[in-house]
Scaffold this active site. Structure first.
Site, PDB file in Angstrom:
ATOM      1  N   LYS A  88       7.547 -14.569  -8.847  1.00 20.89           N
ATOM      2  CA  LYS A  88       6.311 -15.085  -9.457  1.00 20.89           C
ATOM      3  C   LYS A  88       6.585 -15.676 -10.834  1.00 20.89           C
ATOM      4  O   LYS A  88       6.123 -16.764 -11.151  1.00 20.89           O
ATOM      5  CB  LYS A  88       5.268 -13.962  -9.631  1.00 20.89           C
ATOM      6  CG  LYS A  88       4.888 -13.232  -8.370  1.00 20.89           C
ATOM      7  CD  LYS A  88       3.855 -12.147  -8.655  1.00 20.89           C
ATOM      8  CE  LYS A  88       4.330 -11.020  -9.560  1.00 20.89           C
ATOM      9  NZ  LYS A  88       5.329 -10.131  -8.999  1.00 20.89           N
TER      10      LYS A  88
ATOM     11  N   ARG B   5      -3.870  -6.630 -10.357  1.00 21.86           N
ATOM     12  CA  ARG B   5      -2.956  -5.815  -9.556  1.00 21.86           C
ATOM     13  C   ARG B   5      -3.685  -4.685  -8.845  1.00 21.86           C
ATOM     14  O   ARG B   5      -3.047  -3.917  -8.115  1.00 21.86           O
ATOM     15  CB  ARG B   5      -1.905  -5.185 -10.468  1.00 21.86           C
ATOM     16  CG  ARG B   5      -0.662  -6.026 -10.620  1.00 21.86           C
ATOM     17  CD  ARG B   5       0.325  -5.297 -11.509  1.00 21.86           C
ATOM     18  NE  ARG B   5       1.662  -5.540 -11.073  1.00 21.86           N
ATOM     19  CZ  ARG B   5       2.542  -6.266 -11.772  1.00 21.86           C
ATOM     20  NH1 ARG B   5       2.233  -6.788 -12.913  1.00 21.86           N
ATOM     21  NH2 ARG B   5       3.752  -6.447 -11.310  1.00 21.86           N
TER      22      ARG B   5
ATOM     23  N   ARG C 170      18.688  -9.215 -12.148  1.00 25.06           N
ATOM     24  CA  ARG C 170      17.900 -10.108 -13.005  1.00 25.06           C
ATOM     25  C   ARG C 170      18.273  -9.987 -14.485  1.00 25.06           C
ATOM     26  O   ARG C 170      18.488  -8.903 -15.007  1.00 25.06           O
ATOM     27  CB  ARG C 170      16.418  -9.761 -12.832  1.00 25.06           C
ATOM     28  CG  ARG C 170      15.493 -10.542 -13.714  1.00 25.06           C
ATOM     29  CD  ARG C 170      14.103 -10.556 -13.167  1.00 25.06           C
ATOM     30  NE  ARG C 170      13.416  -9.280 -13.294  1.00 25.06           N
ATOM     31  CZ  ARG C 170      12.196  -9.066 -12.823  1.00 25.06           C
ATOM     32  NH1 ARG C 170      11.555  -9.998 -12.172  1.00 25.06           N
ATOM     33  NH2 ARG C 170      11.622  -7.896 -12.981  1.00 25.06           N
TER      34      ARG C 170
ATOM     35  N   ARG D  59      15.763  -5.894 -18.273  1.00 19.53           N
ATOM     36  CA  ARG D  59      14.560  -5.165 -18.630  1.00 19.53           C
ATOM     37  C   ARG D  59      14.771  -3.675 -18.411  1.00 19.53           C
ATOM     38  O   ARG D  59      15.420  -3.277 -17.457  1.00 19.53           O
ATOM     39  CB  ARG D  59      13.397  -5.654 -17.756  1.00 19.53           C
ATOM     40  CG  ARG D  59      12.653  -6.792 -18.385  1.00 19.53           C
ATOM     41  CD  ARG D  59      11.680  -7.419 -17.449  1.00 19.53           C
ATOM     42  NE  ARG D  59      10.856  -6.469 -16.694  1.00 19.53           N
ATOM     43  CZ  ARG D  59       9.957  -6.860 -15.799  1.00 19.53           C
ATOM     44  NH1 ARG D  59       9.762  -8.137 -15.571  1.00 19.53           N
ATOM     45  NH2 ARG D  59       9.249  -5.974 -15.137  1.00 19.53           N
TER      46      ARG D  59
ATOM     47  N   ARG E  88       7.833   0.899  -8.740  1.00 17.82           N
ATOM     48  CA  ARG E  88       7.010  -0.309  -8.861  1.00 17.82           C
ATOM     49  C   ARG E  88       6.663  -0.870  -7.485  1.00 17.82           C
ATOM     50  O   ARG E  88       5.558  -1.335  -7.246  1.00 17.82           O
ATOM     51  CB  ARG E  88       7.748  -1.357  -9.711  1.00 17.82           C
ATOM     52  CG  ARG E  88       7.645  -1.058 -11.202  1.00 17.82           C
ATOM     53  CD  ARG E  88       8.760  -1.673 -12.005  1.00 17.82           C
ATOM     54  NE  ARG E  88       8.836  -3.112 -11.885  1.00 17.82           N
ATOM     55  CZ  ARG E  88       9.921  -3.820 -12.185  1.00 17.82           C
ATOM     56  NH1 ARG E  88      11.022  -3.211 -12.610  1.00 17.82           N
ATOM     57  NH2 ARG E  88       9.925  -5.113 -12.059  1.00 17.82           N
TER      58      ARG E  88
HETATM   59  P1  ADP Z   1       7.023  -7.009 -11.970  1.00 14.30           P
HETATM   60  O1  ADP Z   1       6.020  -7.931 -11.334  1.00 14.30           O
HETATM   61  O2  ADP Z   1       8.422  -7.490 -11.832  1.00 14.30           O
HETATM   62  O3  ADP Z   1       6.864  -5.564 -11.558  1.00 14.30           O
HETATM   63  P2  ADP Z   1       5.775  -7.309 -14.605  1.00 14.30           P
HETATM   64  O4  ADP Z   1       6.549  -7.844 -15.748  1.00 14.30           O
HETATM   65  O5  ADP Z   1       4.694  -8.160 -14.037  1.00 14.30           O
HETATM   66  O6  ADP Z   1       6.852  -6.927 -13.523  1.00 14.30           O
HETATM   67  O7  ADP Z   1       5.105  -5.907 -15.020  1.00 14.30           O
HETATM   68  C1  ADP Z   1       5.872  -4.894 -15.621  1.00 14.30           C
HETATM   69  C2  ADP Z   1       5.034  -3.622 -15.763  1.00 14.30           C
HETATM   70  O8  ADP Z   1       3.886  -3.865 -16.603  1.00 14.30           O
HETATM   71  C3  ADP Z   1       4.437  -3.063 -14.478  1.00 14.30           C
HETATM   72  O9  ADP Z   1       5.371  -2.252 -13.785  1.00 14.30           O
HETATM   73  C4  ADP Z   1       3.258  -2.247 -15.025  1.00 14.30           C
HETATM   74  O10 ADP Z   1       3.716  -1.025 -15.612  1.00 14.30           O
HETATM   75  C5  ADP Z   1       2.761  -3.111 -16.158  1.00 14.30           C
HETATM   76  N1  ADP Z   1       1.721  -4.062 -15.700  1.00 14.30           N
HETATM   77  C6  ADP Z   1       1.843  -5.414 -15.640  1.00 14.30           C
HETATM   78  N2  ADP Z   1       0.712  -5.985 -15.173  1.00 14.30           N
HETATM   79  C7  ADP Z   1      -0.151  -4.958 -14.924  1.00 14.30           C
HETATM   80  C8  ADP Z   1      -1.485  -4.882 -14.410  1.00 14.30           C
HETATM   81  N3  ADP Z   1      -2.183  -5.961 -14.053  1.00 14.30           N
HETATM   82  N4  ADP Z   1      -2.055  -3.649 -14.269  1.00 14.30           N
HETATM   83  C9  ADP Z   1      -1.393  -2.545 -14.631  1.00 14.30           C
HETATM   84  N5  ADP Z   1      -0.146  -2.545 -15.108  1.00 14.30           N
HETATM   85  C10 ADP Z   1       0.494  -3.729 -15.267  1.00 14.30           C
END
Ligand code: ADP
Length: 216
Positions: free
Chosen positions: A13, A89, A128, A161, A172
């Site tokens: 994404k 999410r 990554r 990360r 996750r």
């Molecule tokens: P990825 O899609 O690779 O898991 P992101 O960078 O989008 O990684 O998100 C990293 C972390 O940030 C998630 O594992 C969560 O802890 C938090 N996070 C991100 N977006 C949300 C969301 N919309 N609701 C709740 N937690 C979120």
């Protein structure tokens, strides 16, 4: 355009969002980056979010809904539309977004779902590398930087990360299947869901995305 990018961690994404934002001429909102920045700056939101992000749990809805909805109210998003990566999410987040858009008398154009297996997602995330400054994304095998550890675009250092360890990735992915996957039905019912096979190369996925959005 007002777009949402959905898909498991590692589906690509973030990579596609970087490509799409110029073509769609829309503002990019990356929830993970906003949270990581808040964590690095130790803001009150960052201190709260850190407890969840580092173990791969979702940050409470109330916190991310406030961040996303106020960002969507900003002038650039109102004028140019937005591409949302990492929000919504959960169903509660999706409903809050719909409520906000209704108040703005705006509509989502499309939700793009990048589909991928857990195995490929795991492989991608483990390799990554992310630029610590401009957030460009690389992979040690499939798209390595020209110079080891250095970003091609801005010359800054690349890093892993903290939440990209196998144990946290598993968490996750589990949360993705439980909390986020139900959104596919939610947007399918609204007739705005587009599915894209995300196991191909970056270029092929981008072409497919642009074609399906009628931007090619
Ligand atoms: P990825 O899609 O690779 O898991 P992101 O960078 O989008 O990684 O998100 C990293 C972390 O940030 C998630 O594992 C969560 O802890 C938090 N996070 C991100 N977006 C949300 C969301 N919309 N609701 C709740 N937690 C979120």
């Amino acid at each position: 355009m007002r777009l949402i990018l959905l898909g498991a961690p590692g589906a690509g994404k973030g990579t596609q969002a970087q490509h799409l934002k110029d073509t769609a001429k829309s503002s990019l909102i990356v929830m993970g980056d906003i949270l990581r920045e808040a964590i690095a700056k130790k803001t009150p939101i960052g201190l709260e979010a850190e407890k969840y992000v580092h173990k791969g749990a979702l940050v409470p809805d109330k916190v991310v809904i406030e961040i996303a909805t106020s960002r969507i109210d900003a002038k650039d998003c109102l004028e140019n539309g937005f591409i949302l990566d990492g929000f919504p999410r959960t169903c509660e987040q999706a409903q809050a977004l719909d409520k906000k858009l209704l108040a703005q008398k705006k509509k989502l154009d499309r939700v793009i779902y990048y589909s991928i297996s857990d195995e490929i997602a795991m492989e991608r995330i483990c390799g990554r590398l992310t630029c610590t400054k401009c957030k460009a994304i690389y992979h040690i095998v499939s798209s390595p930087p020209k110079k080891t550890g250095i970003c091609d675009t801005c010359g800054s250092e690349l890093g892993h990360r903290k939440d990209d360890s196998p144990e946290v990735i598993r968490e996750r992915l589990k949360n993705y299947h439980h909390e986020t996957e139900p959104l596919l039905q939610y947007y399918k019912k609204q007739n705005i869901l587009l599915e894209i096979d995300a196991k191909c190369s970056e270029d092929v996925i981008l072409k497919d995305t642009l074609k399906k959005l009628n931007l090619a």
